[in-house]
Design an enzyme around this catalytic site. Structure first.
Site, mmCIF file in Angstrom:
data_model
loop_
_atom_site.group_PDB
_atom_site.id
_atom_site.type_symbol
_atom_site.label_atom_id
_atom_site.label_comp_id
_atom_site.label_asym_id
_atom_site.label_seq_id
_atom_site.Cartn_x
_atom_site.Cartn_y
_atom_site.Cartn_z
ATOM 1 N N GLU A 177 0.816 -1.229 0.000
ATOM 2 C CA GLU A 177 0.000 0.000 0.000
ATOM 3 C C GLU A 177 0.844 1.272 0.000
ATOM 4 O O GLU A 177 0.307 2.368 0.114
ATOM 5 C CB GLU A 177 -0.936 0.003 1.210
ATOM 6 C CG GLU A 177 -1.827 -1.219 1.332
ATOM 7 C CD GLU A 177 -2.751 -1.419 0.143
ATOM 8 O OE1 GLU A 177 -3.077 -0.425 -0.534
ATOM 9 O OE2 GLU A 177 -3.129 -2.583 -0.112
ATOM 10 N N HIS B 76 -15.331 -2.921 -1.977
ATOM 11 C CA HIS B 76 -14.547 -1.744 -1.570
ATOM 12 C C HIS B 76 -15.343 -0.859 -0.601
ATOM 13 O O HIS B 76 -15.576 0.327 -0.868
ATOM 14 C CB HIS B 76 -14.158 -0.932 -2.811
ATOM 15 C CG HIS B 76 -12.736 -0.466 -2.809
ATOM 16 N ND1 HIS B 76 -11.670 -1.319 -2.993
ATOM 17 C CD2 HIS B 76 -12.196 0.769 -2.628
ATOM 18 C CE1 HIS B 76 -10.548 -0.621 -2.950
ATOM 19 N NE2 HIS B 76 -10.832 0.641 -2.721
ATOM 20 N N GLY C 247 -7.948 1.592 3.289
ATOM 21 C CA GLY C 247 -7.657 0.420 4.103
ATOM 22 C C GLY C 247 -8.317 -0.865 3.630
ATOM 23 O O GLY C 247 -8.285 -1.879 4.331
#
Length: 243
Positions: A42, A170, A175
């Site tokens: 990420e 989603h 996160g």
């Protein structure tokens, strides 16, 4: 696809229950690798060793406070996943929200554990997530599918589908990736398999396989990627136990 993995699991099961010292050693190794790679995917810039010292309570100079929290939060979310398994709690939206709340704690407390209130794009993806007004229904359907049908799948296939379907929805503003990998590994660990640590070096193949699933319903590449990572997950056990 899963024969070799299931043979290894049978060998591992013969050593269970593992001695507490072995469990602790394997857990520390897993938490570090899983946290480092999931955050690095990420964009977190902490190295593996920097992640290790952050988890030991030391601040790394020149690194953002957010990156420190991402490491600490991810470890705490793993502890929570382990607690879910110990208590044999049923899969639920409440559980998912709690995992996400831990991921964004001290980073974005306003959105931690809360479904997004706006539409978003997944950068680089072929398909778009559902409209935010549909999220409550989509998440309820996700949990209903799990409760009605998930146990018909092999644990590796089930874990991969939980991950891919969750990412497709989603539900959070941020996160989702970390949360999806925690949910995937919750499934694997429940079934007695080692967690699947997707490495940052494998990020491109991971994104491509996920996109094929979400956009075109082509599941094979992602299931194989998860299976390969689970196979890798047996290596620490092989080193420690000699299986």
């Amino acid at each position: 696809m899963f024969e070799d993995i299931d043979i290894l699991k049978q060998k591992l099961d013969q050593h269970r229950p593992l001695a507490p010292s072995i469990v602790k050693n394997l857990q520390e190794d897993l938490i570090l690798r899983w946290t480092y790679h999931s955050n690095a995917i990420e964009g977190n810039t902490l190295t593996l060793l920097e992640t290790k010292v952050v988890l030991e309570g030391i601040t790394v100079g020149g690194k953002a406070l957010r990156e420190h929290f991402e490491a600490i939060n991810h470890r705490d979310a793993i502890y929570y996943v382990e607690d879910i398994i110990r208590k044999d709690e049923p899969f639920s939206e409440w559980q998912i929200r709690n995992i996400h709340q831990l991921i964004l704690k001290n980073i974005d407390d306003d959105n931690a554990g809360r479904y997004r209130q706006q539409n978003v794009l997944i950068s680089g993806a072929t398909s778009n997530p559902p409209d935010y007004t549909l999220l409550n229904d989509k998440m309820a359907q996700f949990v209903d599918w799990y409760n009605a049908e998930a146990n018909q799948l092999h644990p590796i296939e089930r874990a991969a589908k939980v991950h891919a379907d969750f990412v497709g929805i989603h539900p959070f503003i941020d996160g989702n990736g970390r949360t999806s990998r925690l949910l995937m590994n919750l499934e694997l660990m429940k079934a007695g398999y080692p967690p699947c640590v997707i490495t940052v070096e494998n990020r491109l193949a991971y994104y491509e396989a996920l996109d094929q699933w979400m956009a075109f319903g082509q599941t094979e590449k992602f299931v194989q990627l998860v299976a390969n990572a689970v196979l890798e997950g047996f290596k620490p056990y092989q080193v420690v136990l000699g299986i």
